[in-house]
Motif scaffolding. Structure first.
Motif, PDB file in Angstrom:
ATOM      1  N   GLY A  53      24.319   3.870   0.220  1.00 58.07           N
ATOM      2  CA  GLY A  53      23.335   2.811   0.385  1.00 58.07           C
ATOM      3  C   GLY A  53      21.917   3.210   0.044  1.00 58.07           C
ATOM      4  O   GLY A  53      21.651   4.308  -0.429  1.00 58.07           O
ATOM      5  N   THR A  54      21.024   2.271   0.321  1.00 57.68           N
ATOM      6  CA  THR A  54      19.619   2.408  -0.054  1.00 57.68           C
ATOM      7  C   THR A  54      18.736   2.007   1.119  1.00 57.68           C
ATOM      8  O   THR A  54      19.044   1.062   1.841  1.00 57.68           O
ATOM      9  N   THR A  55      17.646   2.738   1.285  1.00 59.24           N
ATOM     10  CA  THR A  55      16.634   2.398   2.279  1.00 59.24           C
ATOM     11  C   THR A  55      15.281   2.343   1.590  1.00 59.24           C
ATOM     12  O   THR A  55      14.880   3.295   0.917  1.00 59.24           O
ATOM     13  N   VAL A  56      14.601   1.217   1.742  1.00 58.51           N
ATOM     14  CA  VAL A  56      13.253   1.052   1.196  1.00 58.51           C
ATOM     15  C   VAL A  56      12.318   0.792   2.370  1.00 58.51           C
ATOM     16  O   VAL A  56      12.608  -0.030   3.242  1.00 58.51           O
ATOM     17  N   THR A  57      11.199   1.503   2.392  1.00 54.90           N
ATOM     18  CA  THR A  57      10.185   1.325   3.432  1.00 54.90           C
ATOM     19  C   THR A  57       8.869   0.968   2.759  1.00 54.90           C
ATOM     20  O   THR A  57       8.450   1.640   1.815  1.00 54.90           O
ATOM     21  N   ILE A  58       8.237  -0.116   3.240  1.00 53.76           N
ATOM     22  CA  ILE A  58       6.940  -0.519   2.700  1.00 53.76           C
ATOM     23  C   ILE A  58       5.948  -0.715   3.845  1.00 53.76           C
ATOM     24  O   ILE A  58       6.339  -1.021   4.968  1.00 53.76           O
ATOM     25  N   ASN A 105       0.811  -1.217   0.000  1.00 57.02           N
ATOM     26  CA  ASN A 105       0.000   0.000   0.000  1.00 57.02           C
ATOM     27  C   ASN A 105       0.844   1.266   0.000  1.00 57.02           C
ATOM     28  O   ASN A 105       0.439   2.288  -0.558  1.00 57.02           O
ATOM     29  N   GLU A 106       2.001   1.205   0.642  1.00 64.06           N
ATOM     30  CA  GLU A 106       2.890   2.366   0.689  1.00 64.06           C
ATOM     31  C   GLU A 106       4.308   1.896   0.408  1.00 64.06           C
ATOM     32  O   GLU A 106       4.732   0.842   0.896  1.00 64.06           O
ATOM     33  N   PHE A 107       5.034   2.683  -0.393  1.00 61.85           N
ATOM     34  CA  PHE A 107       6.380   2.322  -0.823  1.00 61.85           C
ATOM     35  C   PHE A 107       7.208   3.592  -0.899  1.00 61.85           C
ATOM     36  O   PHE A 107       6.807   4.569  -1.519  1.00 61.85           O
ATOM     37  N   ASP A 108       8.373   3.567  -0.259  1.00 65.07           N
ATOM     38  CA  ASP A 108       9.275   4.722  -0.306  1.00 65.07           C
ATOM     39  C   ASP A 108      10.693   4.206  -0.486  1.00 65.07           C
ATOM     40  O   ASP A 108      11.093   3.233   0.165  1.00 65.07           O
TER      41      ASP A 108
END
Length: 137
Positions: A125-130, A114-117
């Motif tokens: 580096g990389t940070t993904v939040t779902i 529903n939510e993706f950032d």
């Protein structure tokens, strides 16, 4: 948004992925998430955690049960200290891959939640939040 529970799991090897997936299932079951929504969440998380291993050299995941307007959900954060993504907009397009995959990972994961950032910085580096909400909305 209220954070009801929070834990961190390091991901350094393939075996860590199994524990991570099992823990997501436990959290999703705890909040009463339907099997369909659990499957979507676990599929997206699996893709993201494998990317973290493959491209970021592993990292830390954070698993949270959250609530917004009395609706519970599972929020997952994937943080690595890999090379970063040069062009996030391009990486979010179907078919784009720097590896030998089909290039459906990031955009596919986004469609399943529903939510993706995503935030990425070259050399840092990389940070993904779902987030996947219990009711799927």
């Amino acid at each position: 948004m209220i954070v009801l529970s929070k834990e961190k799991l390091p991901i350094q090897k393939e075996q860590d992925v199994v524990l991570f997936r099992n823990r997501i299932k436990e959290l999703a079951t705890k909040i009463g998430m339907s099997l369909v929504n659990q499957t979507k969440l676990i599929t997206a998380a699996s893709e993201l955690v494998r990317n973290m291993l493959r491209y970021g050299g592993g990292g830390i995941t954070q698993l949270e049960i959250v609530s917004r307007n009395s609706i519970p959900g599972v929020r997952l954060v994937f943080k690595d200290e890999g090379p970063g993504i040069k062009d996030v907009t391009l990486a979010m397009k179907d078919g784009y891959s720097t590896g030998k995959s089909l290039g459906l990972g990031l955009p596919g994961a986004k469609r399943l939640v529903n939510e993706f950032d995503i935030k990425s910085e070259i050399g840092k580096g990389t940070t993904v939040t779902i987030i996947r909400w219990k009711n799927g909305l």
